[in-house]
Every structure is written in structure tokens, then in C-alpha cells.
Design an enzyme around this catalytic site. Structure first.
Site, PDB file in Angstrom:
ATOM      1  N   ASN A  88      -2.530   8.380  11.181  1.00 26.82           N
ATOM      2  CA  ASN A  88      -3.427   8.108  11.328  1.00 26.82           C
ATOM      3  C   ASN A  88      -5.058   8.281  11.746  1.00 26.82           C
ATOM      4  O   ASN A  88      -5.431   9.369  12.058  1.00 26.82           O
ATOM      5  CB  ASN A  88      -3.932   6.506  12.779  1.00 26.82           C
ATOM      6  CG  ASN A  88      -2.471   6.277  13.120  1.00 26.82           C
ATOM      7  OD1 ASN A  88      -1.869   5.902  11.952  1.00 26.82           O
ATOM      8  ND2 ASN A  88      -3.192   4.861  12.632  1.00 26.82           N
ATOM      9  N   TYR A 117       1.205  -1.503  -0.068  1.00 29.22           N
ATOM     10  CA  TYR A 117      -0.002   0.007  -0.517  1.00 29.22           C
ATOM     11  C   TYR A 117       0.819   0.956  -0.269  1.00 29.22           C
ATOM     12  O   TYR A 117       0.959   2.606  -1.192  1.00 29.22           O
ATOM     13  CB  TYR A 117      -0.875   0.121   1.427  1.00 29.22           C
ATOM     14  CG  TYR A 117      -1.510   1.535   1.659  1.00 29.22           C
ATOM     15  CD1 TYR A 117      -2.587   1.994   0.415  1.00 29.22           C
ATOM     16  CD2 TYR A 117      -1.384   1.732   2.689  1.00 29.22           C
ATOM     17  CE1 TYR A 117      -3.288   2.988   0.911  1.00 29.22           C
ATOM     18  CE2 TYR A 117      -1.787   2.853   2.891  1.00 29.22           C
ATOM     19  CZ  TYR A 117      -2.119   3.605   2.095  1.00 29.22           C
ATOM     20  OH  TYR A 117      -3.100   4.702   1.919  1.00 29.22           O
TER      21      TYR A 117
END
Ligand code: UDP
Length: 330
Positions: free
Chosen positions: A170, A141
Site C-alpha cells: 500500500n 487490475y
């Protein structure tokens, strides 16, 4: 003129569209609805169900709409899946971006802001991480996102396109209205998984590793509210519209919380005991990821509004409590 948001029915995309519309901008969305949801599309945005890999569809949209700039979220984003199905990530993220850029170049649309990730760094050489630090992704990714950044660089060199890559840490939380929030299937992220426990959908939270070199042994991450990320995209687009050069920015709060601290905070917010169980480390997880976002603050004038973990989790809890099945009707 309109802002074209690719992946505007997804988590961060839909929140960015809400902020754009609140700011009075006209928005056109393209989403293939593979991981996005029609219900997340803002009612005031113009919506095309299309895939960025479809050159004909993208050409038609650029011909029909008057686009001043593109914000690109349309990508696969699950680390685990990227390791078992790397070619899916090359197809959707890299090939998709290639087709998109071909169409943009052909239609003279030359400004793009796009989602990159802290996963471009891999195991950091130090924290907080600066944009100039080593990039050596430890999963596919992150590799495809780093390759997207490089693709933009070379297309910029040859065709004058200008880009801003935003490397998120995040992403978490939900919109203040309670109308949209995080909904992944399958869910792999820590905060929504924790909140499944007080929602009665999971008995306990598994803590992936308690033997990291951190104060409590669990991984430390920098949690940043999705609305703050959304604001950064608008600032980045305006930076390009004002003539800003190609740039890369980290987006985080600059404060790290361990998995245990996040679980504790969720207990406080929800009033539920949320049992936890130790589990083995998850492959490819660095011990600590904390952003230095000084550059985004200085150059873009970005200032995260949600800098307190309890408030962030409270917005997520409001969404999950009222939408236990996300956007899906049961
Ligand atoms: N994590 C965990 N249990 C879970 C899900 C995640 O302990 O059920 C940990 C994970 O190992 C990482 C942190 O929580 O250290 C944040 O993981 P997430 O998948 O939310 O985001 P990532 O850091 O991978 O982007």
C-alpha cells in the site's frame, strides 16, 4: 544518457523522478496527463505529453532521446473501476505495454523496471507473502499487472529484454519537500480519505468491514512510503544496468496495520477526532496483505527509511493540509 519515466506525472512516478533528479540522473518523462498532473512534473525533467499506446510518438521519443532504461508507471490503477470497466484496463495497461515493448525492441532499449502490485497475489495463501507464492488475482487490475509481468517474460525470452517487476503493497505518504503528494480523482485510498476528515472535506471515514478474521475485525495492510518505493525503482534500474537478470520483488514494510489502527494513528497525527462508521465489506478485499521484502533487501540492497506509520501519515498530512485540492487550483 537519460532514464525514461512513463507516467512520471503520477503519484509514484513523480516521486521517483524527484529521487532520480536528486541523484543527478537525466530524466525524460512521458505522461498523457489523464490521471497525472503537469504540476507534479519535476522542473528539471524533460516532459513529453504523449500516450504509450501511440507507437509513432514512442518511436519518435526513442529516436530523439538517448535512453539507458525505462521505468514504467503508465497504467490505470483503480481496483473498483477495473471491475466495472475491464476493457479500459486491458487497453491502457496491456495494450499500452505491448506498444511500448514493440517500440523498445525496435530501438534496442532493453531494460525496464515496472510497477506491479500485491494485487497479483489475490487472497494470499500465507503472510508475509513471498514472491514465489501463488498468484491468483481477484480483480481485473491485478490480472492486467500479472499479464504485464508475463508479457515481459516472453519478450525477454525472444528479444533479450531484461525486466524487474516491483510488486507494491500500500503506497502512501508524500515527498519530504511538501511539493508533491497523492492526488487521485476520485480518491479511493484509505489514508487520503481519512485525512479529508480533518481537512473539512468529509464528515467521517467509512470502515469497509469489521468481521474479517483479524484481531480487530478490520483489514490489515502493509503501508509503504512512496519515497521508499521510488528508491527501490532506482536500485532496480541500477541492478539491470549492472547486468542483473529478470526479477520480481515485493515492496512493503513487512508490518501490517488494521484499518482501525490507521484511523487511530491519523487521529494522533492530526489531533482531530476523525469519526468512523462501519460499512459493508468492499468486494475483492483480502483480509490481510503483508509483504516479505527480504528479497529486495538482499538482492537490491533496499532499506525502507520510513518504517514508522506515524511518520508516514505525518508526511501525507503535511501534503493534504497544504494542498486540500491536490494539484488543482480552485
Ligand atoms: N478502506 C476503508 N475505507 C475506505 C477506503 C479503504 O475501510 O474509505 C479499507 C479497504 O477496505 C482496505 C484498506 O482500507 O482494507 C486499504 O484500502 P486502499 O483502497 O487504501 O488500498 P488497497 O488495499 O485496496 O490497495
Amino acid at each position: 544518457m537519460s532514464v525514461l519515466v512513463l507516467g512520471g506525472a503520477g503519484y509514484i512516478g513523480s516521486h521517483t523522478v524527484y529521487e532520480l533528479i536528486d541523484a543527478g540522473r537525466d530524466v525524460v518523462i512521458v505522461d498523457n496527463l489523464l490521471t497525472g498532473f503537469k504540476a507534479a512534473v519535476h522542473p528539471k525533467a524533460k516532459f513529453y505529453e504523449a500516450d504509450i499506446r501511440d507507437r509513432k510518438a514512442m518511436d519518435e521519443i526513442f529516436e530523439k532521446e538517448n535512453i539507458e532504461g525505462v521505468i514504467h508507471f503508465a497504467a490505470c490503477s483503480q481496483v473498483g473501476e477495473s471491475m466495472s470497466q475491464p476493457l479500459k484496463y486491458y487497453d491502457n495497461n496491456l495494450y499500452g505495454t505491448m506498444v511500448l515493448l514493440q517500440s523498445m525492441v525496435a530501438h534496442g532499449v532493453d531494460k525496464i523496471v515496472f510497477s506491479s502490485t500485491a494485487a497479483t497475489y489475490g487472497e494470499p495463501e500465507r503472510v508475509p507473502i513471498l514472491e514465489s507464492d501463488r498468484t491468483e488475482p481477484t480483480n481485473c487490475y491485478g490480472e492486467t499487472k500479472l499479464s504485464m509481468e508475463k508479457m515481459m517474460k516472453w519478450v525477454s525470452h525472444a528479444h533479450g529484454l531484461r525486466f524487474v517487476a516491483l510488486r507494491y503493497f500500500n503506497a502512501c505518504g508524500a515527498h519530504r519537500s511538501g511539493k508533491i503528494g497523492e492526488a487521485h480523482n476520485p480518491e479511493t485510498h484509505l489514508i487520503p480519505l481519512i485525512l479529508q476528515v480533518p481537512n473539512g472535506q468529509r464528515e467521517k471515514i467509512m470502515v469497509f468491514g469489521d468481521d474479517y478474521a483479524t484481531p480487530d475485525g478490520t483489514c490489515i495492510r502493509d503501508y509503504i512510503h512512496v519515497t521508499d518505493l521510488a528508491q527501490a525503482h532506482i536500485l532496480a534500474l541500477d541492478y539491470l544496468l549492472k547486468g542483473g537478470e529478470n526479477n520480481v520483488f515485493n515492496l512493503g514494510n513487512g508490518v501490517g496495520f488494521s484499518v482501525r489502527e490507521v484511523v487511530d494513528c491519523a487521529r494522533k497525527v492530526t489531533g482531530h477526532p476523525i469519526p468512523e462508521e462501519m460499512a459493508p465489506r468492499r468486494a475483492g478485499d483480502p483480509a490481510q496483505l503483508i509483504a516479505s521484502s527480504e528479497k529486495a533487501m538482499k538482492v537490491l540492497g533496499w532499506k525502507p527509511q520510513y518504517n514508522d506509520l506515524e511518520t508516514i501519515i505525518a508526511t501525507a498530512w503535511e501534503w493534504h493540509r497544504t494542498h486540500p485540492h491536490g494539484f488543482e487550483e480552485v
